[in-house]
Motif scaffolding. Structure first.
Motif, PDB file in Angstrom:
ATOM      1  N   SER A   1     -10.482  -8.369  -4.500  1.00 28.29           N
ATOM      2  CA  SER A   1     -10.225  -7.781  -5.814  1.00 28.29           C
ATOM      3  C   SER A   1     -10.113  -8.863  -6.886  1.00 28.29           C
ATOM      4  O   SER A   1      -9.049  -9.451  -7.092  1.00 28.29           O
ATOM      5  CB  SER A   1      -8.946  -6.943  -5.797  1.00 28.29           C
ATOM      6  N   SER A   2     -11.212  -9.111  -7.575  1.00 32.06           N
ATOM      7  CA  SER A   2     -11.186 -10.080  -8.677  1.00 32.06           C
ATOM      8  C   SER A   2     -10.272  -9.593  -9.791  1.00 32.06           C
ATOM      9  O   SER A   2      -9.647 -10.390 -10.494  1.00 32.06           O
ATOM     10  CB  SER A   2     -12.606 -10.320  -9.211  1.00 32.06           C
ATOM     11  N   ALA A   3     -10.164  -8.263  -9.952  1.00 28.13           N
ATOM     12  CA  ALA A   3      -9.320  -7.698 -11.004  1.00 28.13           C
ATOM     13  C   ALA A   3      -7.843  -7.975 -10.739  1.00 28.13           C
ATOM     14  O   ALA A   3      -7.092  -8.331 -11.656  1.00 28.13           O
ATOM     15  CB  ALA A   3      -9.558  -6.192 -11.112  1.00 28.13           C
ATOM     16  N   VAL A   4      -7.409  -7.825  -9.492  1.00 29.31           N
ATOM     17  CA  VAL A   4      -6.012  -8.124  -9.146  1.00 29.31           C
ATOM     18  C   VAL A   4      -5.717  -9.592  -9.364  1.00 29.31           C
ATOM     19  O   VAL A   4      -4.675  -9.966  -9.916  1.00 29.31           O
ATOM     20  CB  VAL A   4      -5.714  -7.717  -7.688  1.00 29.31           C
TER      21      VAL A   4
ATOM     22  N   GLY B   1       0.805  -1.217   0.000  1.00 30.25           N
ATOM     23  CA  GLY B   1       0.000   0.000   0.000  1.00 30.25           C
ATOM     24  C   GLY B   1       0.835   1.262   0.000  1.00 30.25           C
ATOM     25  O   GLY B   1       0.691   2.126  -0.868  1.00 30.25           O
ATOM     26  N   THR B   2       1.723   1.384   0.995  1.00 27.75           N
ATOM     27  CA  THR B   2       2.609   2.554   1.077  1.00 27.75           C
ATOM     28  C   THR B   2       4.078   2.151   1.086  1.00 27.75           C
ATOM     29  O   THR B   2       4.948   3.017   1.122  1.00 27.75           O
ATOM     30  CB  THR B   2       2.333   3.375   2.351  1.00 27.75           C
ATOM     31  N   ARG B   3       4.367   0.845   1.067  1.00 32.60           N
ATOM     32  CA  ARG B   3       5.749   0.355   1.102  1.00 32.60           C
ATOM     33  C   ARG B   3       6.207  -0.019  -0.302  1.00 32.60           C
ATOM     34  O   ARG B   3       5.456  -0.603  -1.082  1.00 32.60           O
ATOM     35  CB  ARG B   3       5.864  -0.846   2.033  1.00 32.60           C
ATOM     36  N   SER B   4       7.475   0.269  -0.585  1.00 30.07           N
ATOM     37  CA  SER B   4       8.004   0.087  -1.934  1.00 30.07           C
ATOM     38  C   SER B   4       8.181  -1.367  -2.328  1.00 30.07           C
ATOM     39  O   SER B   4       8.113  -1.709  -3.505  1.00 30.07           O
ATOM     40  CB  SER B   4       9.367   0.778  -2.032  1.00 30.07           C
TER      41      SER B   4
ATOM     42  N   MET C   1      -6.598  -0.122  -2.821  1.00 27.78           N
ATOM     43  CA  MET C   1      -6.806  -0.742  -4.130  1.00 27.78           C
ATOM     44  C   MET C   1      -8.214  -0.498  -4.665  1.00 27.78           C
ATOM     45  O   MET C   1      -8.415  -0.421  -5.886  1.00 27.78           O
ATOM     46  CB  MET C   1      -6.509  -2.248  -4.055  1.00 27.78           C
ATOM     47  N   ARG C   2      -9.192  -0.375  -3.783  1.00 33.73           N
ATOM     48  CA  ARG C   2     -10.556  -0.105  -4.257  1.00 33.73           C
ATOM     49  C   ARG C   2     -10.627   1.244  -4.965  1.00 33.73           C
ATOM     50  O   ARG C   2     -11.199   1.356  -6.060  1.00 33.73           O
ATOM     51  CB  ARG C   2     -11.534  -0.140  -3.071  1.00 33.73           C
TER      52      ARG C   2
END
Length: 395
Positions: free
Chosen positions: A332-335, A235-238, A280-281
Motif C-alpha cells: 500500500s503506497s497510500a498507507v 484488521g479486526t483488532r482495536s 486495506m485494498r
C-alpha cells in the motif's frame, strides 16, 4: 556438505501454512496452505514452481493434512529433509531464542498457551503431528516473542502490582519478532551498514500490525504487549483502548468479558471503523470512491501507526531509517505516504514515484533526496525460521 532442506510449518487453529526452504535457493521449491481443517471444506493447496495443485480432504484435521504435506515435502527435498522448523506464537519468558524441541519445550509451550489461547494449542498440534510422522527428524520451535526478550525491563513492565508479574507473567512480550528480525537485518544489508551498528523503526503491517525499535539487531521496544491486541489499529483488532472500556461496556451494555474480548479482537480495527471490511485494498478503493467509513478507517490507521512509530523512536540512539513490511506495508503506497506525512518532525519525505514502484514484493528505498531512509522490505518469516533452524542444527 550437501545442501540442506528445512520444512517450515505454521499452524493456525484451522490452517497450516507450509514451505520447503532450500538453504541455497532464493525461492521455495514447495509452498502451500491447508485451510478449513476440521470441516467438510478442508483443502490443501500447494505450488511447485509455477504449477499449482489442490487436494480436497473433507473433514481432515491437522494430523491428516500433515500426513499428506510431509511426504510431499520429503519428495521435493529429494528424499531428504534435514529438519522441521515450527512457528510458535508465544514463548513467554521461557525462551530468548529458538529451541530444539523436546519434552520440556513442549511443556513450556503448553504452559504459555494461557497467554495465546488461539495460537499455542494449534502450534502444538502441528508439532506433535510432525513428531509422530517423523520421529527421528530434528524439530525446532521458533517463537514470535523471543526476539523481544532483549527489551529492557522499563520497556516491558506494566505499572501494575509486582505479584502480577512475578506470579502470573503479566508483562509486555511483543510479537512478529521473526519478521522484525528478518527485515531489520535485510535493511542493513540493503544500505550497506553493519547490523550490529544500526537503528531502525519497523512497521509490520498485515491483518495483524506492530511497530518495533531495533538497535544493533535487537528489539528495544515494540507495540504489542501481553497479547497481540495491544498497539496500533489492525484488521479486526482495536489496538490500544482505554483500559476502563471493559468496565464501561459491562456496566452500560451488560456485556461479559468474553463478549468484550471478542468485539475488540474480531469486530474492531479497520473492520469496526469502516463498517465495511478489514482488507486495506477494499478500504482504499472505497476511500477513493468517497466512502466515509473507509476514509475514517484509513486515516485512523495511518495516524495511529505514525504515533506508534514516533514513540518507538524513544528507544533509538539515532534513526538509520524507517522500514515498511507485511502485506499492507509492502503493497500500500497510500498507507506509506499518509503515515510518513504525520512524521514530518523526523524530516521523512516520500518520493511519490519510488513509492508507487514498490508493490508486489518489490524492495526499495522510497525517500526523497535529503530525507532519512524509508525502505520497503518484503518480509520472509519462513526463510528466517529456516535459518534459525539450521543455526541450531549446526550448533
Amino acid at each position: 556438505m550437501s545442501v540442506r532442506n528445512i520444512l517450515v510449518i505454521n499452524c493456525g487453529s484451522s490452517s497450516i501454512k507450509f514451505a520447503l526452504v532450500n538453504e541455497k535457493q532464493s525461492t521455495f521449491p514447495l509452498q502451500g496452505l491447508a485451510e478449513c481443517l476440521g470441516s467438510p471444506e478442508a483443502v490443501i493447496q500447494w505450488q511447485i514452481g509455477e504449477a499449482k495443485e489442490t487436494l480436497s480432504l473433507p473433514g481432515a484435521d491437522h494430523a491428516a493434512a500433515l500426513a499428506k504435506i510431509l511426504p510431499l515435502a520429503q519428495e521435493m527435498a529429494g528424499g531428504r529433509l534435514d529438519g522441521i522448523g515450527h512457528r510458535v506464537v508465544h514463548g513467554g519468558e521461557h525462551f530468548t531464542g529458538s529451541s530444539l524441541i523436546d519434552a520440556s519445550v513442549l511443556d513450556a509451550i503448553n504452559t504459555n498457551a494461557q497467554l495465546a489461547p488461539l495460537h499455542n494449542p494449534a502450534n502444538l498440534i502441528g508439532i506433535e503431528a510432525a513428531m509422530s510422522l517423523f520421529p527421528g527428524l530434528p524439530q525446532v520451535s521458533v517463537f514470535d516473542t523471543a526476539f523481544h526478550q532483549s527489551m529492557p525491563e522499563y520497556a516491558y513492565r506494566y505499572a501494575v502490582p509486582e505479584f502480577l508479574y512475578t506470579e502470573h507473567g503479566v508483562r509486555r512480550y511483543g510479537f512478529h519478532g521473526t519478521s522484525h528480525r528478518f527485515v531489520s537485518q535485510r535493511a542493513a544489508e540493503m544500505v550497506g551498514v553493519p547490523v550490529d551498528d544500526s537503528s531502525w523503526l519497523v512497521a509490520h503491517l498485515g491483518n495483524g500490525c506492530s511497530t518495533c525499535a531495533v538497535v544493533n539487531g535487537e528489539s528495544r521496544d515494540t507495540s504489542m504487549g501481553l497479547t497481540p491486541l495491544e498497539g496500533v489499529v489492525m484488521g479486526t483488532r482495536s489496538g490500544d483502548v482505554d483500559p476502563a472500556l471493559h468496565m464501561y461496556l459491562a456496566r452500560t451494555l451488560g456485556w461479559s468479558i468474553e463478549q468484550i474480548d471478542s468485539m475488540l479482537t474480531r469486530d474492531s480495527g479497520l473492520k469496526g471503523l469502516s463498517g465495511l471490511s478489514n482488507d486495506m485494498r477494499t478500504l482504499h478503493e472505497a476511500y477513493e470512491a468517497g466512502h466515509s467509513g473507509a476514509t475514517l478507517a484509513f486515516e485512523v490507521f495511518c495516524y495511529r501507526l505514525a504515533k506508534s512509530l514516533a514513540s518507538m523512536a524513544c528507544a533509538l540512539p539515532r534513526v538509520n531509517g524507517l522500514i515498511f513490511t507485511g502485506g499492507i506495508g509492502e503493497n500500500s503506497s497510500a498507507v506509506r505516504a499518509r503515515t510518513v506525512e504525520h512524521l514530518k518532525v523526523f524530516n521523512f519525505q516520500v518520493d511519490a514515484q519510488a513509492n508507487a514502484r514498490c508493490t508486489r514484493g518489490t524492495a526499495g528505498q522510497i525517500q526523497t533526496e535529503g530525507s532519512p531512509r524509508i525502505l520497503v522490505v518484503p518480509t520472509n518469516e519462513e526463510r528466517q525460521i529456516a535459518l534459525e533452524t539450521l543455526a541450531l542444527l549446526d550448533a
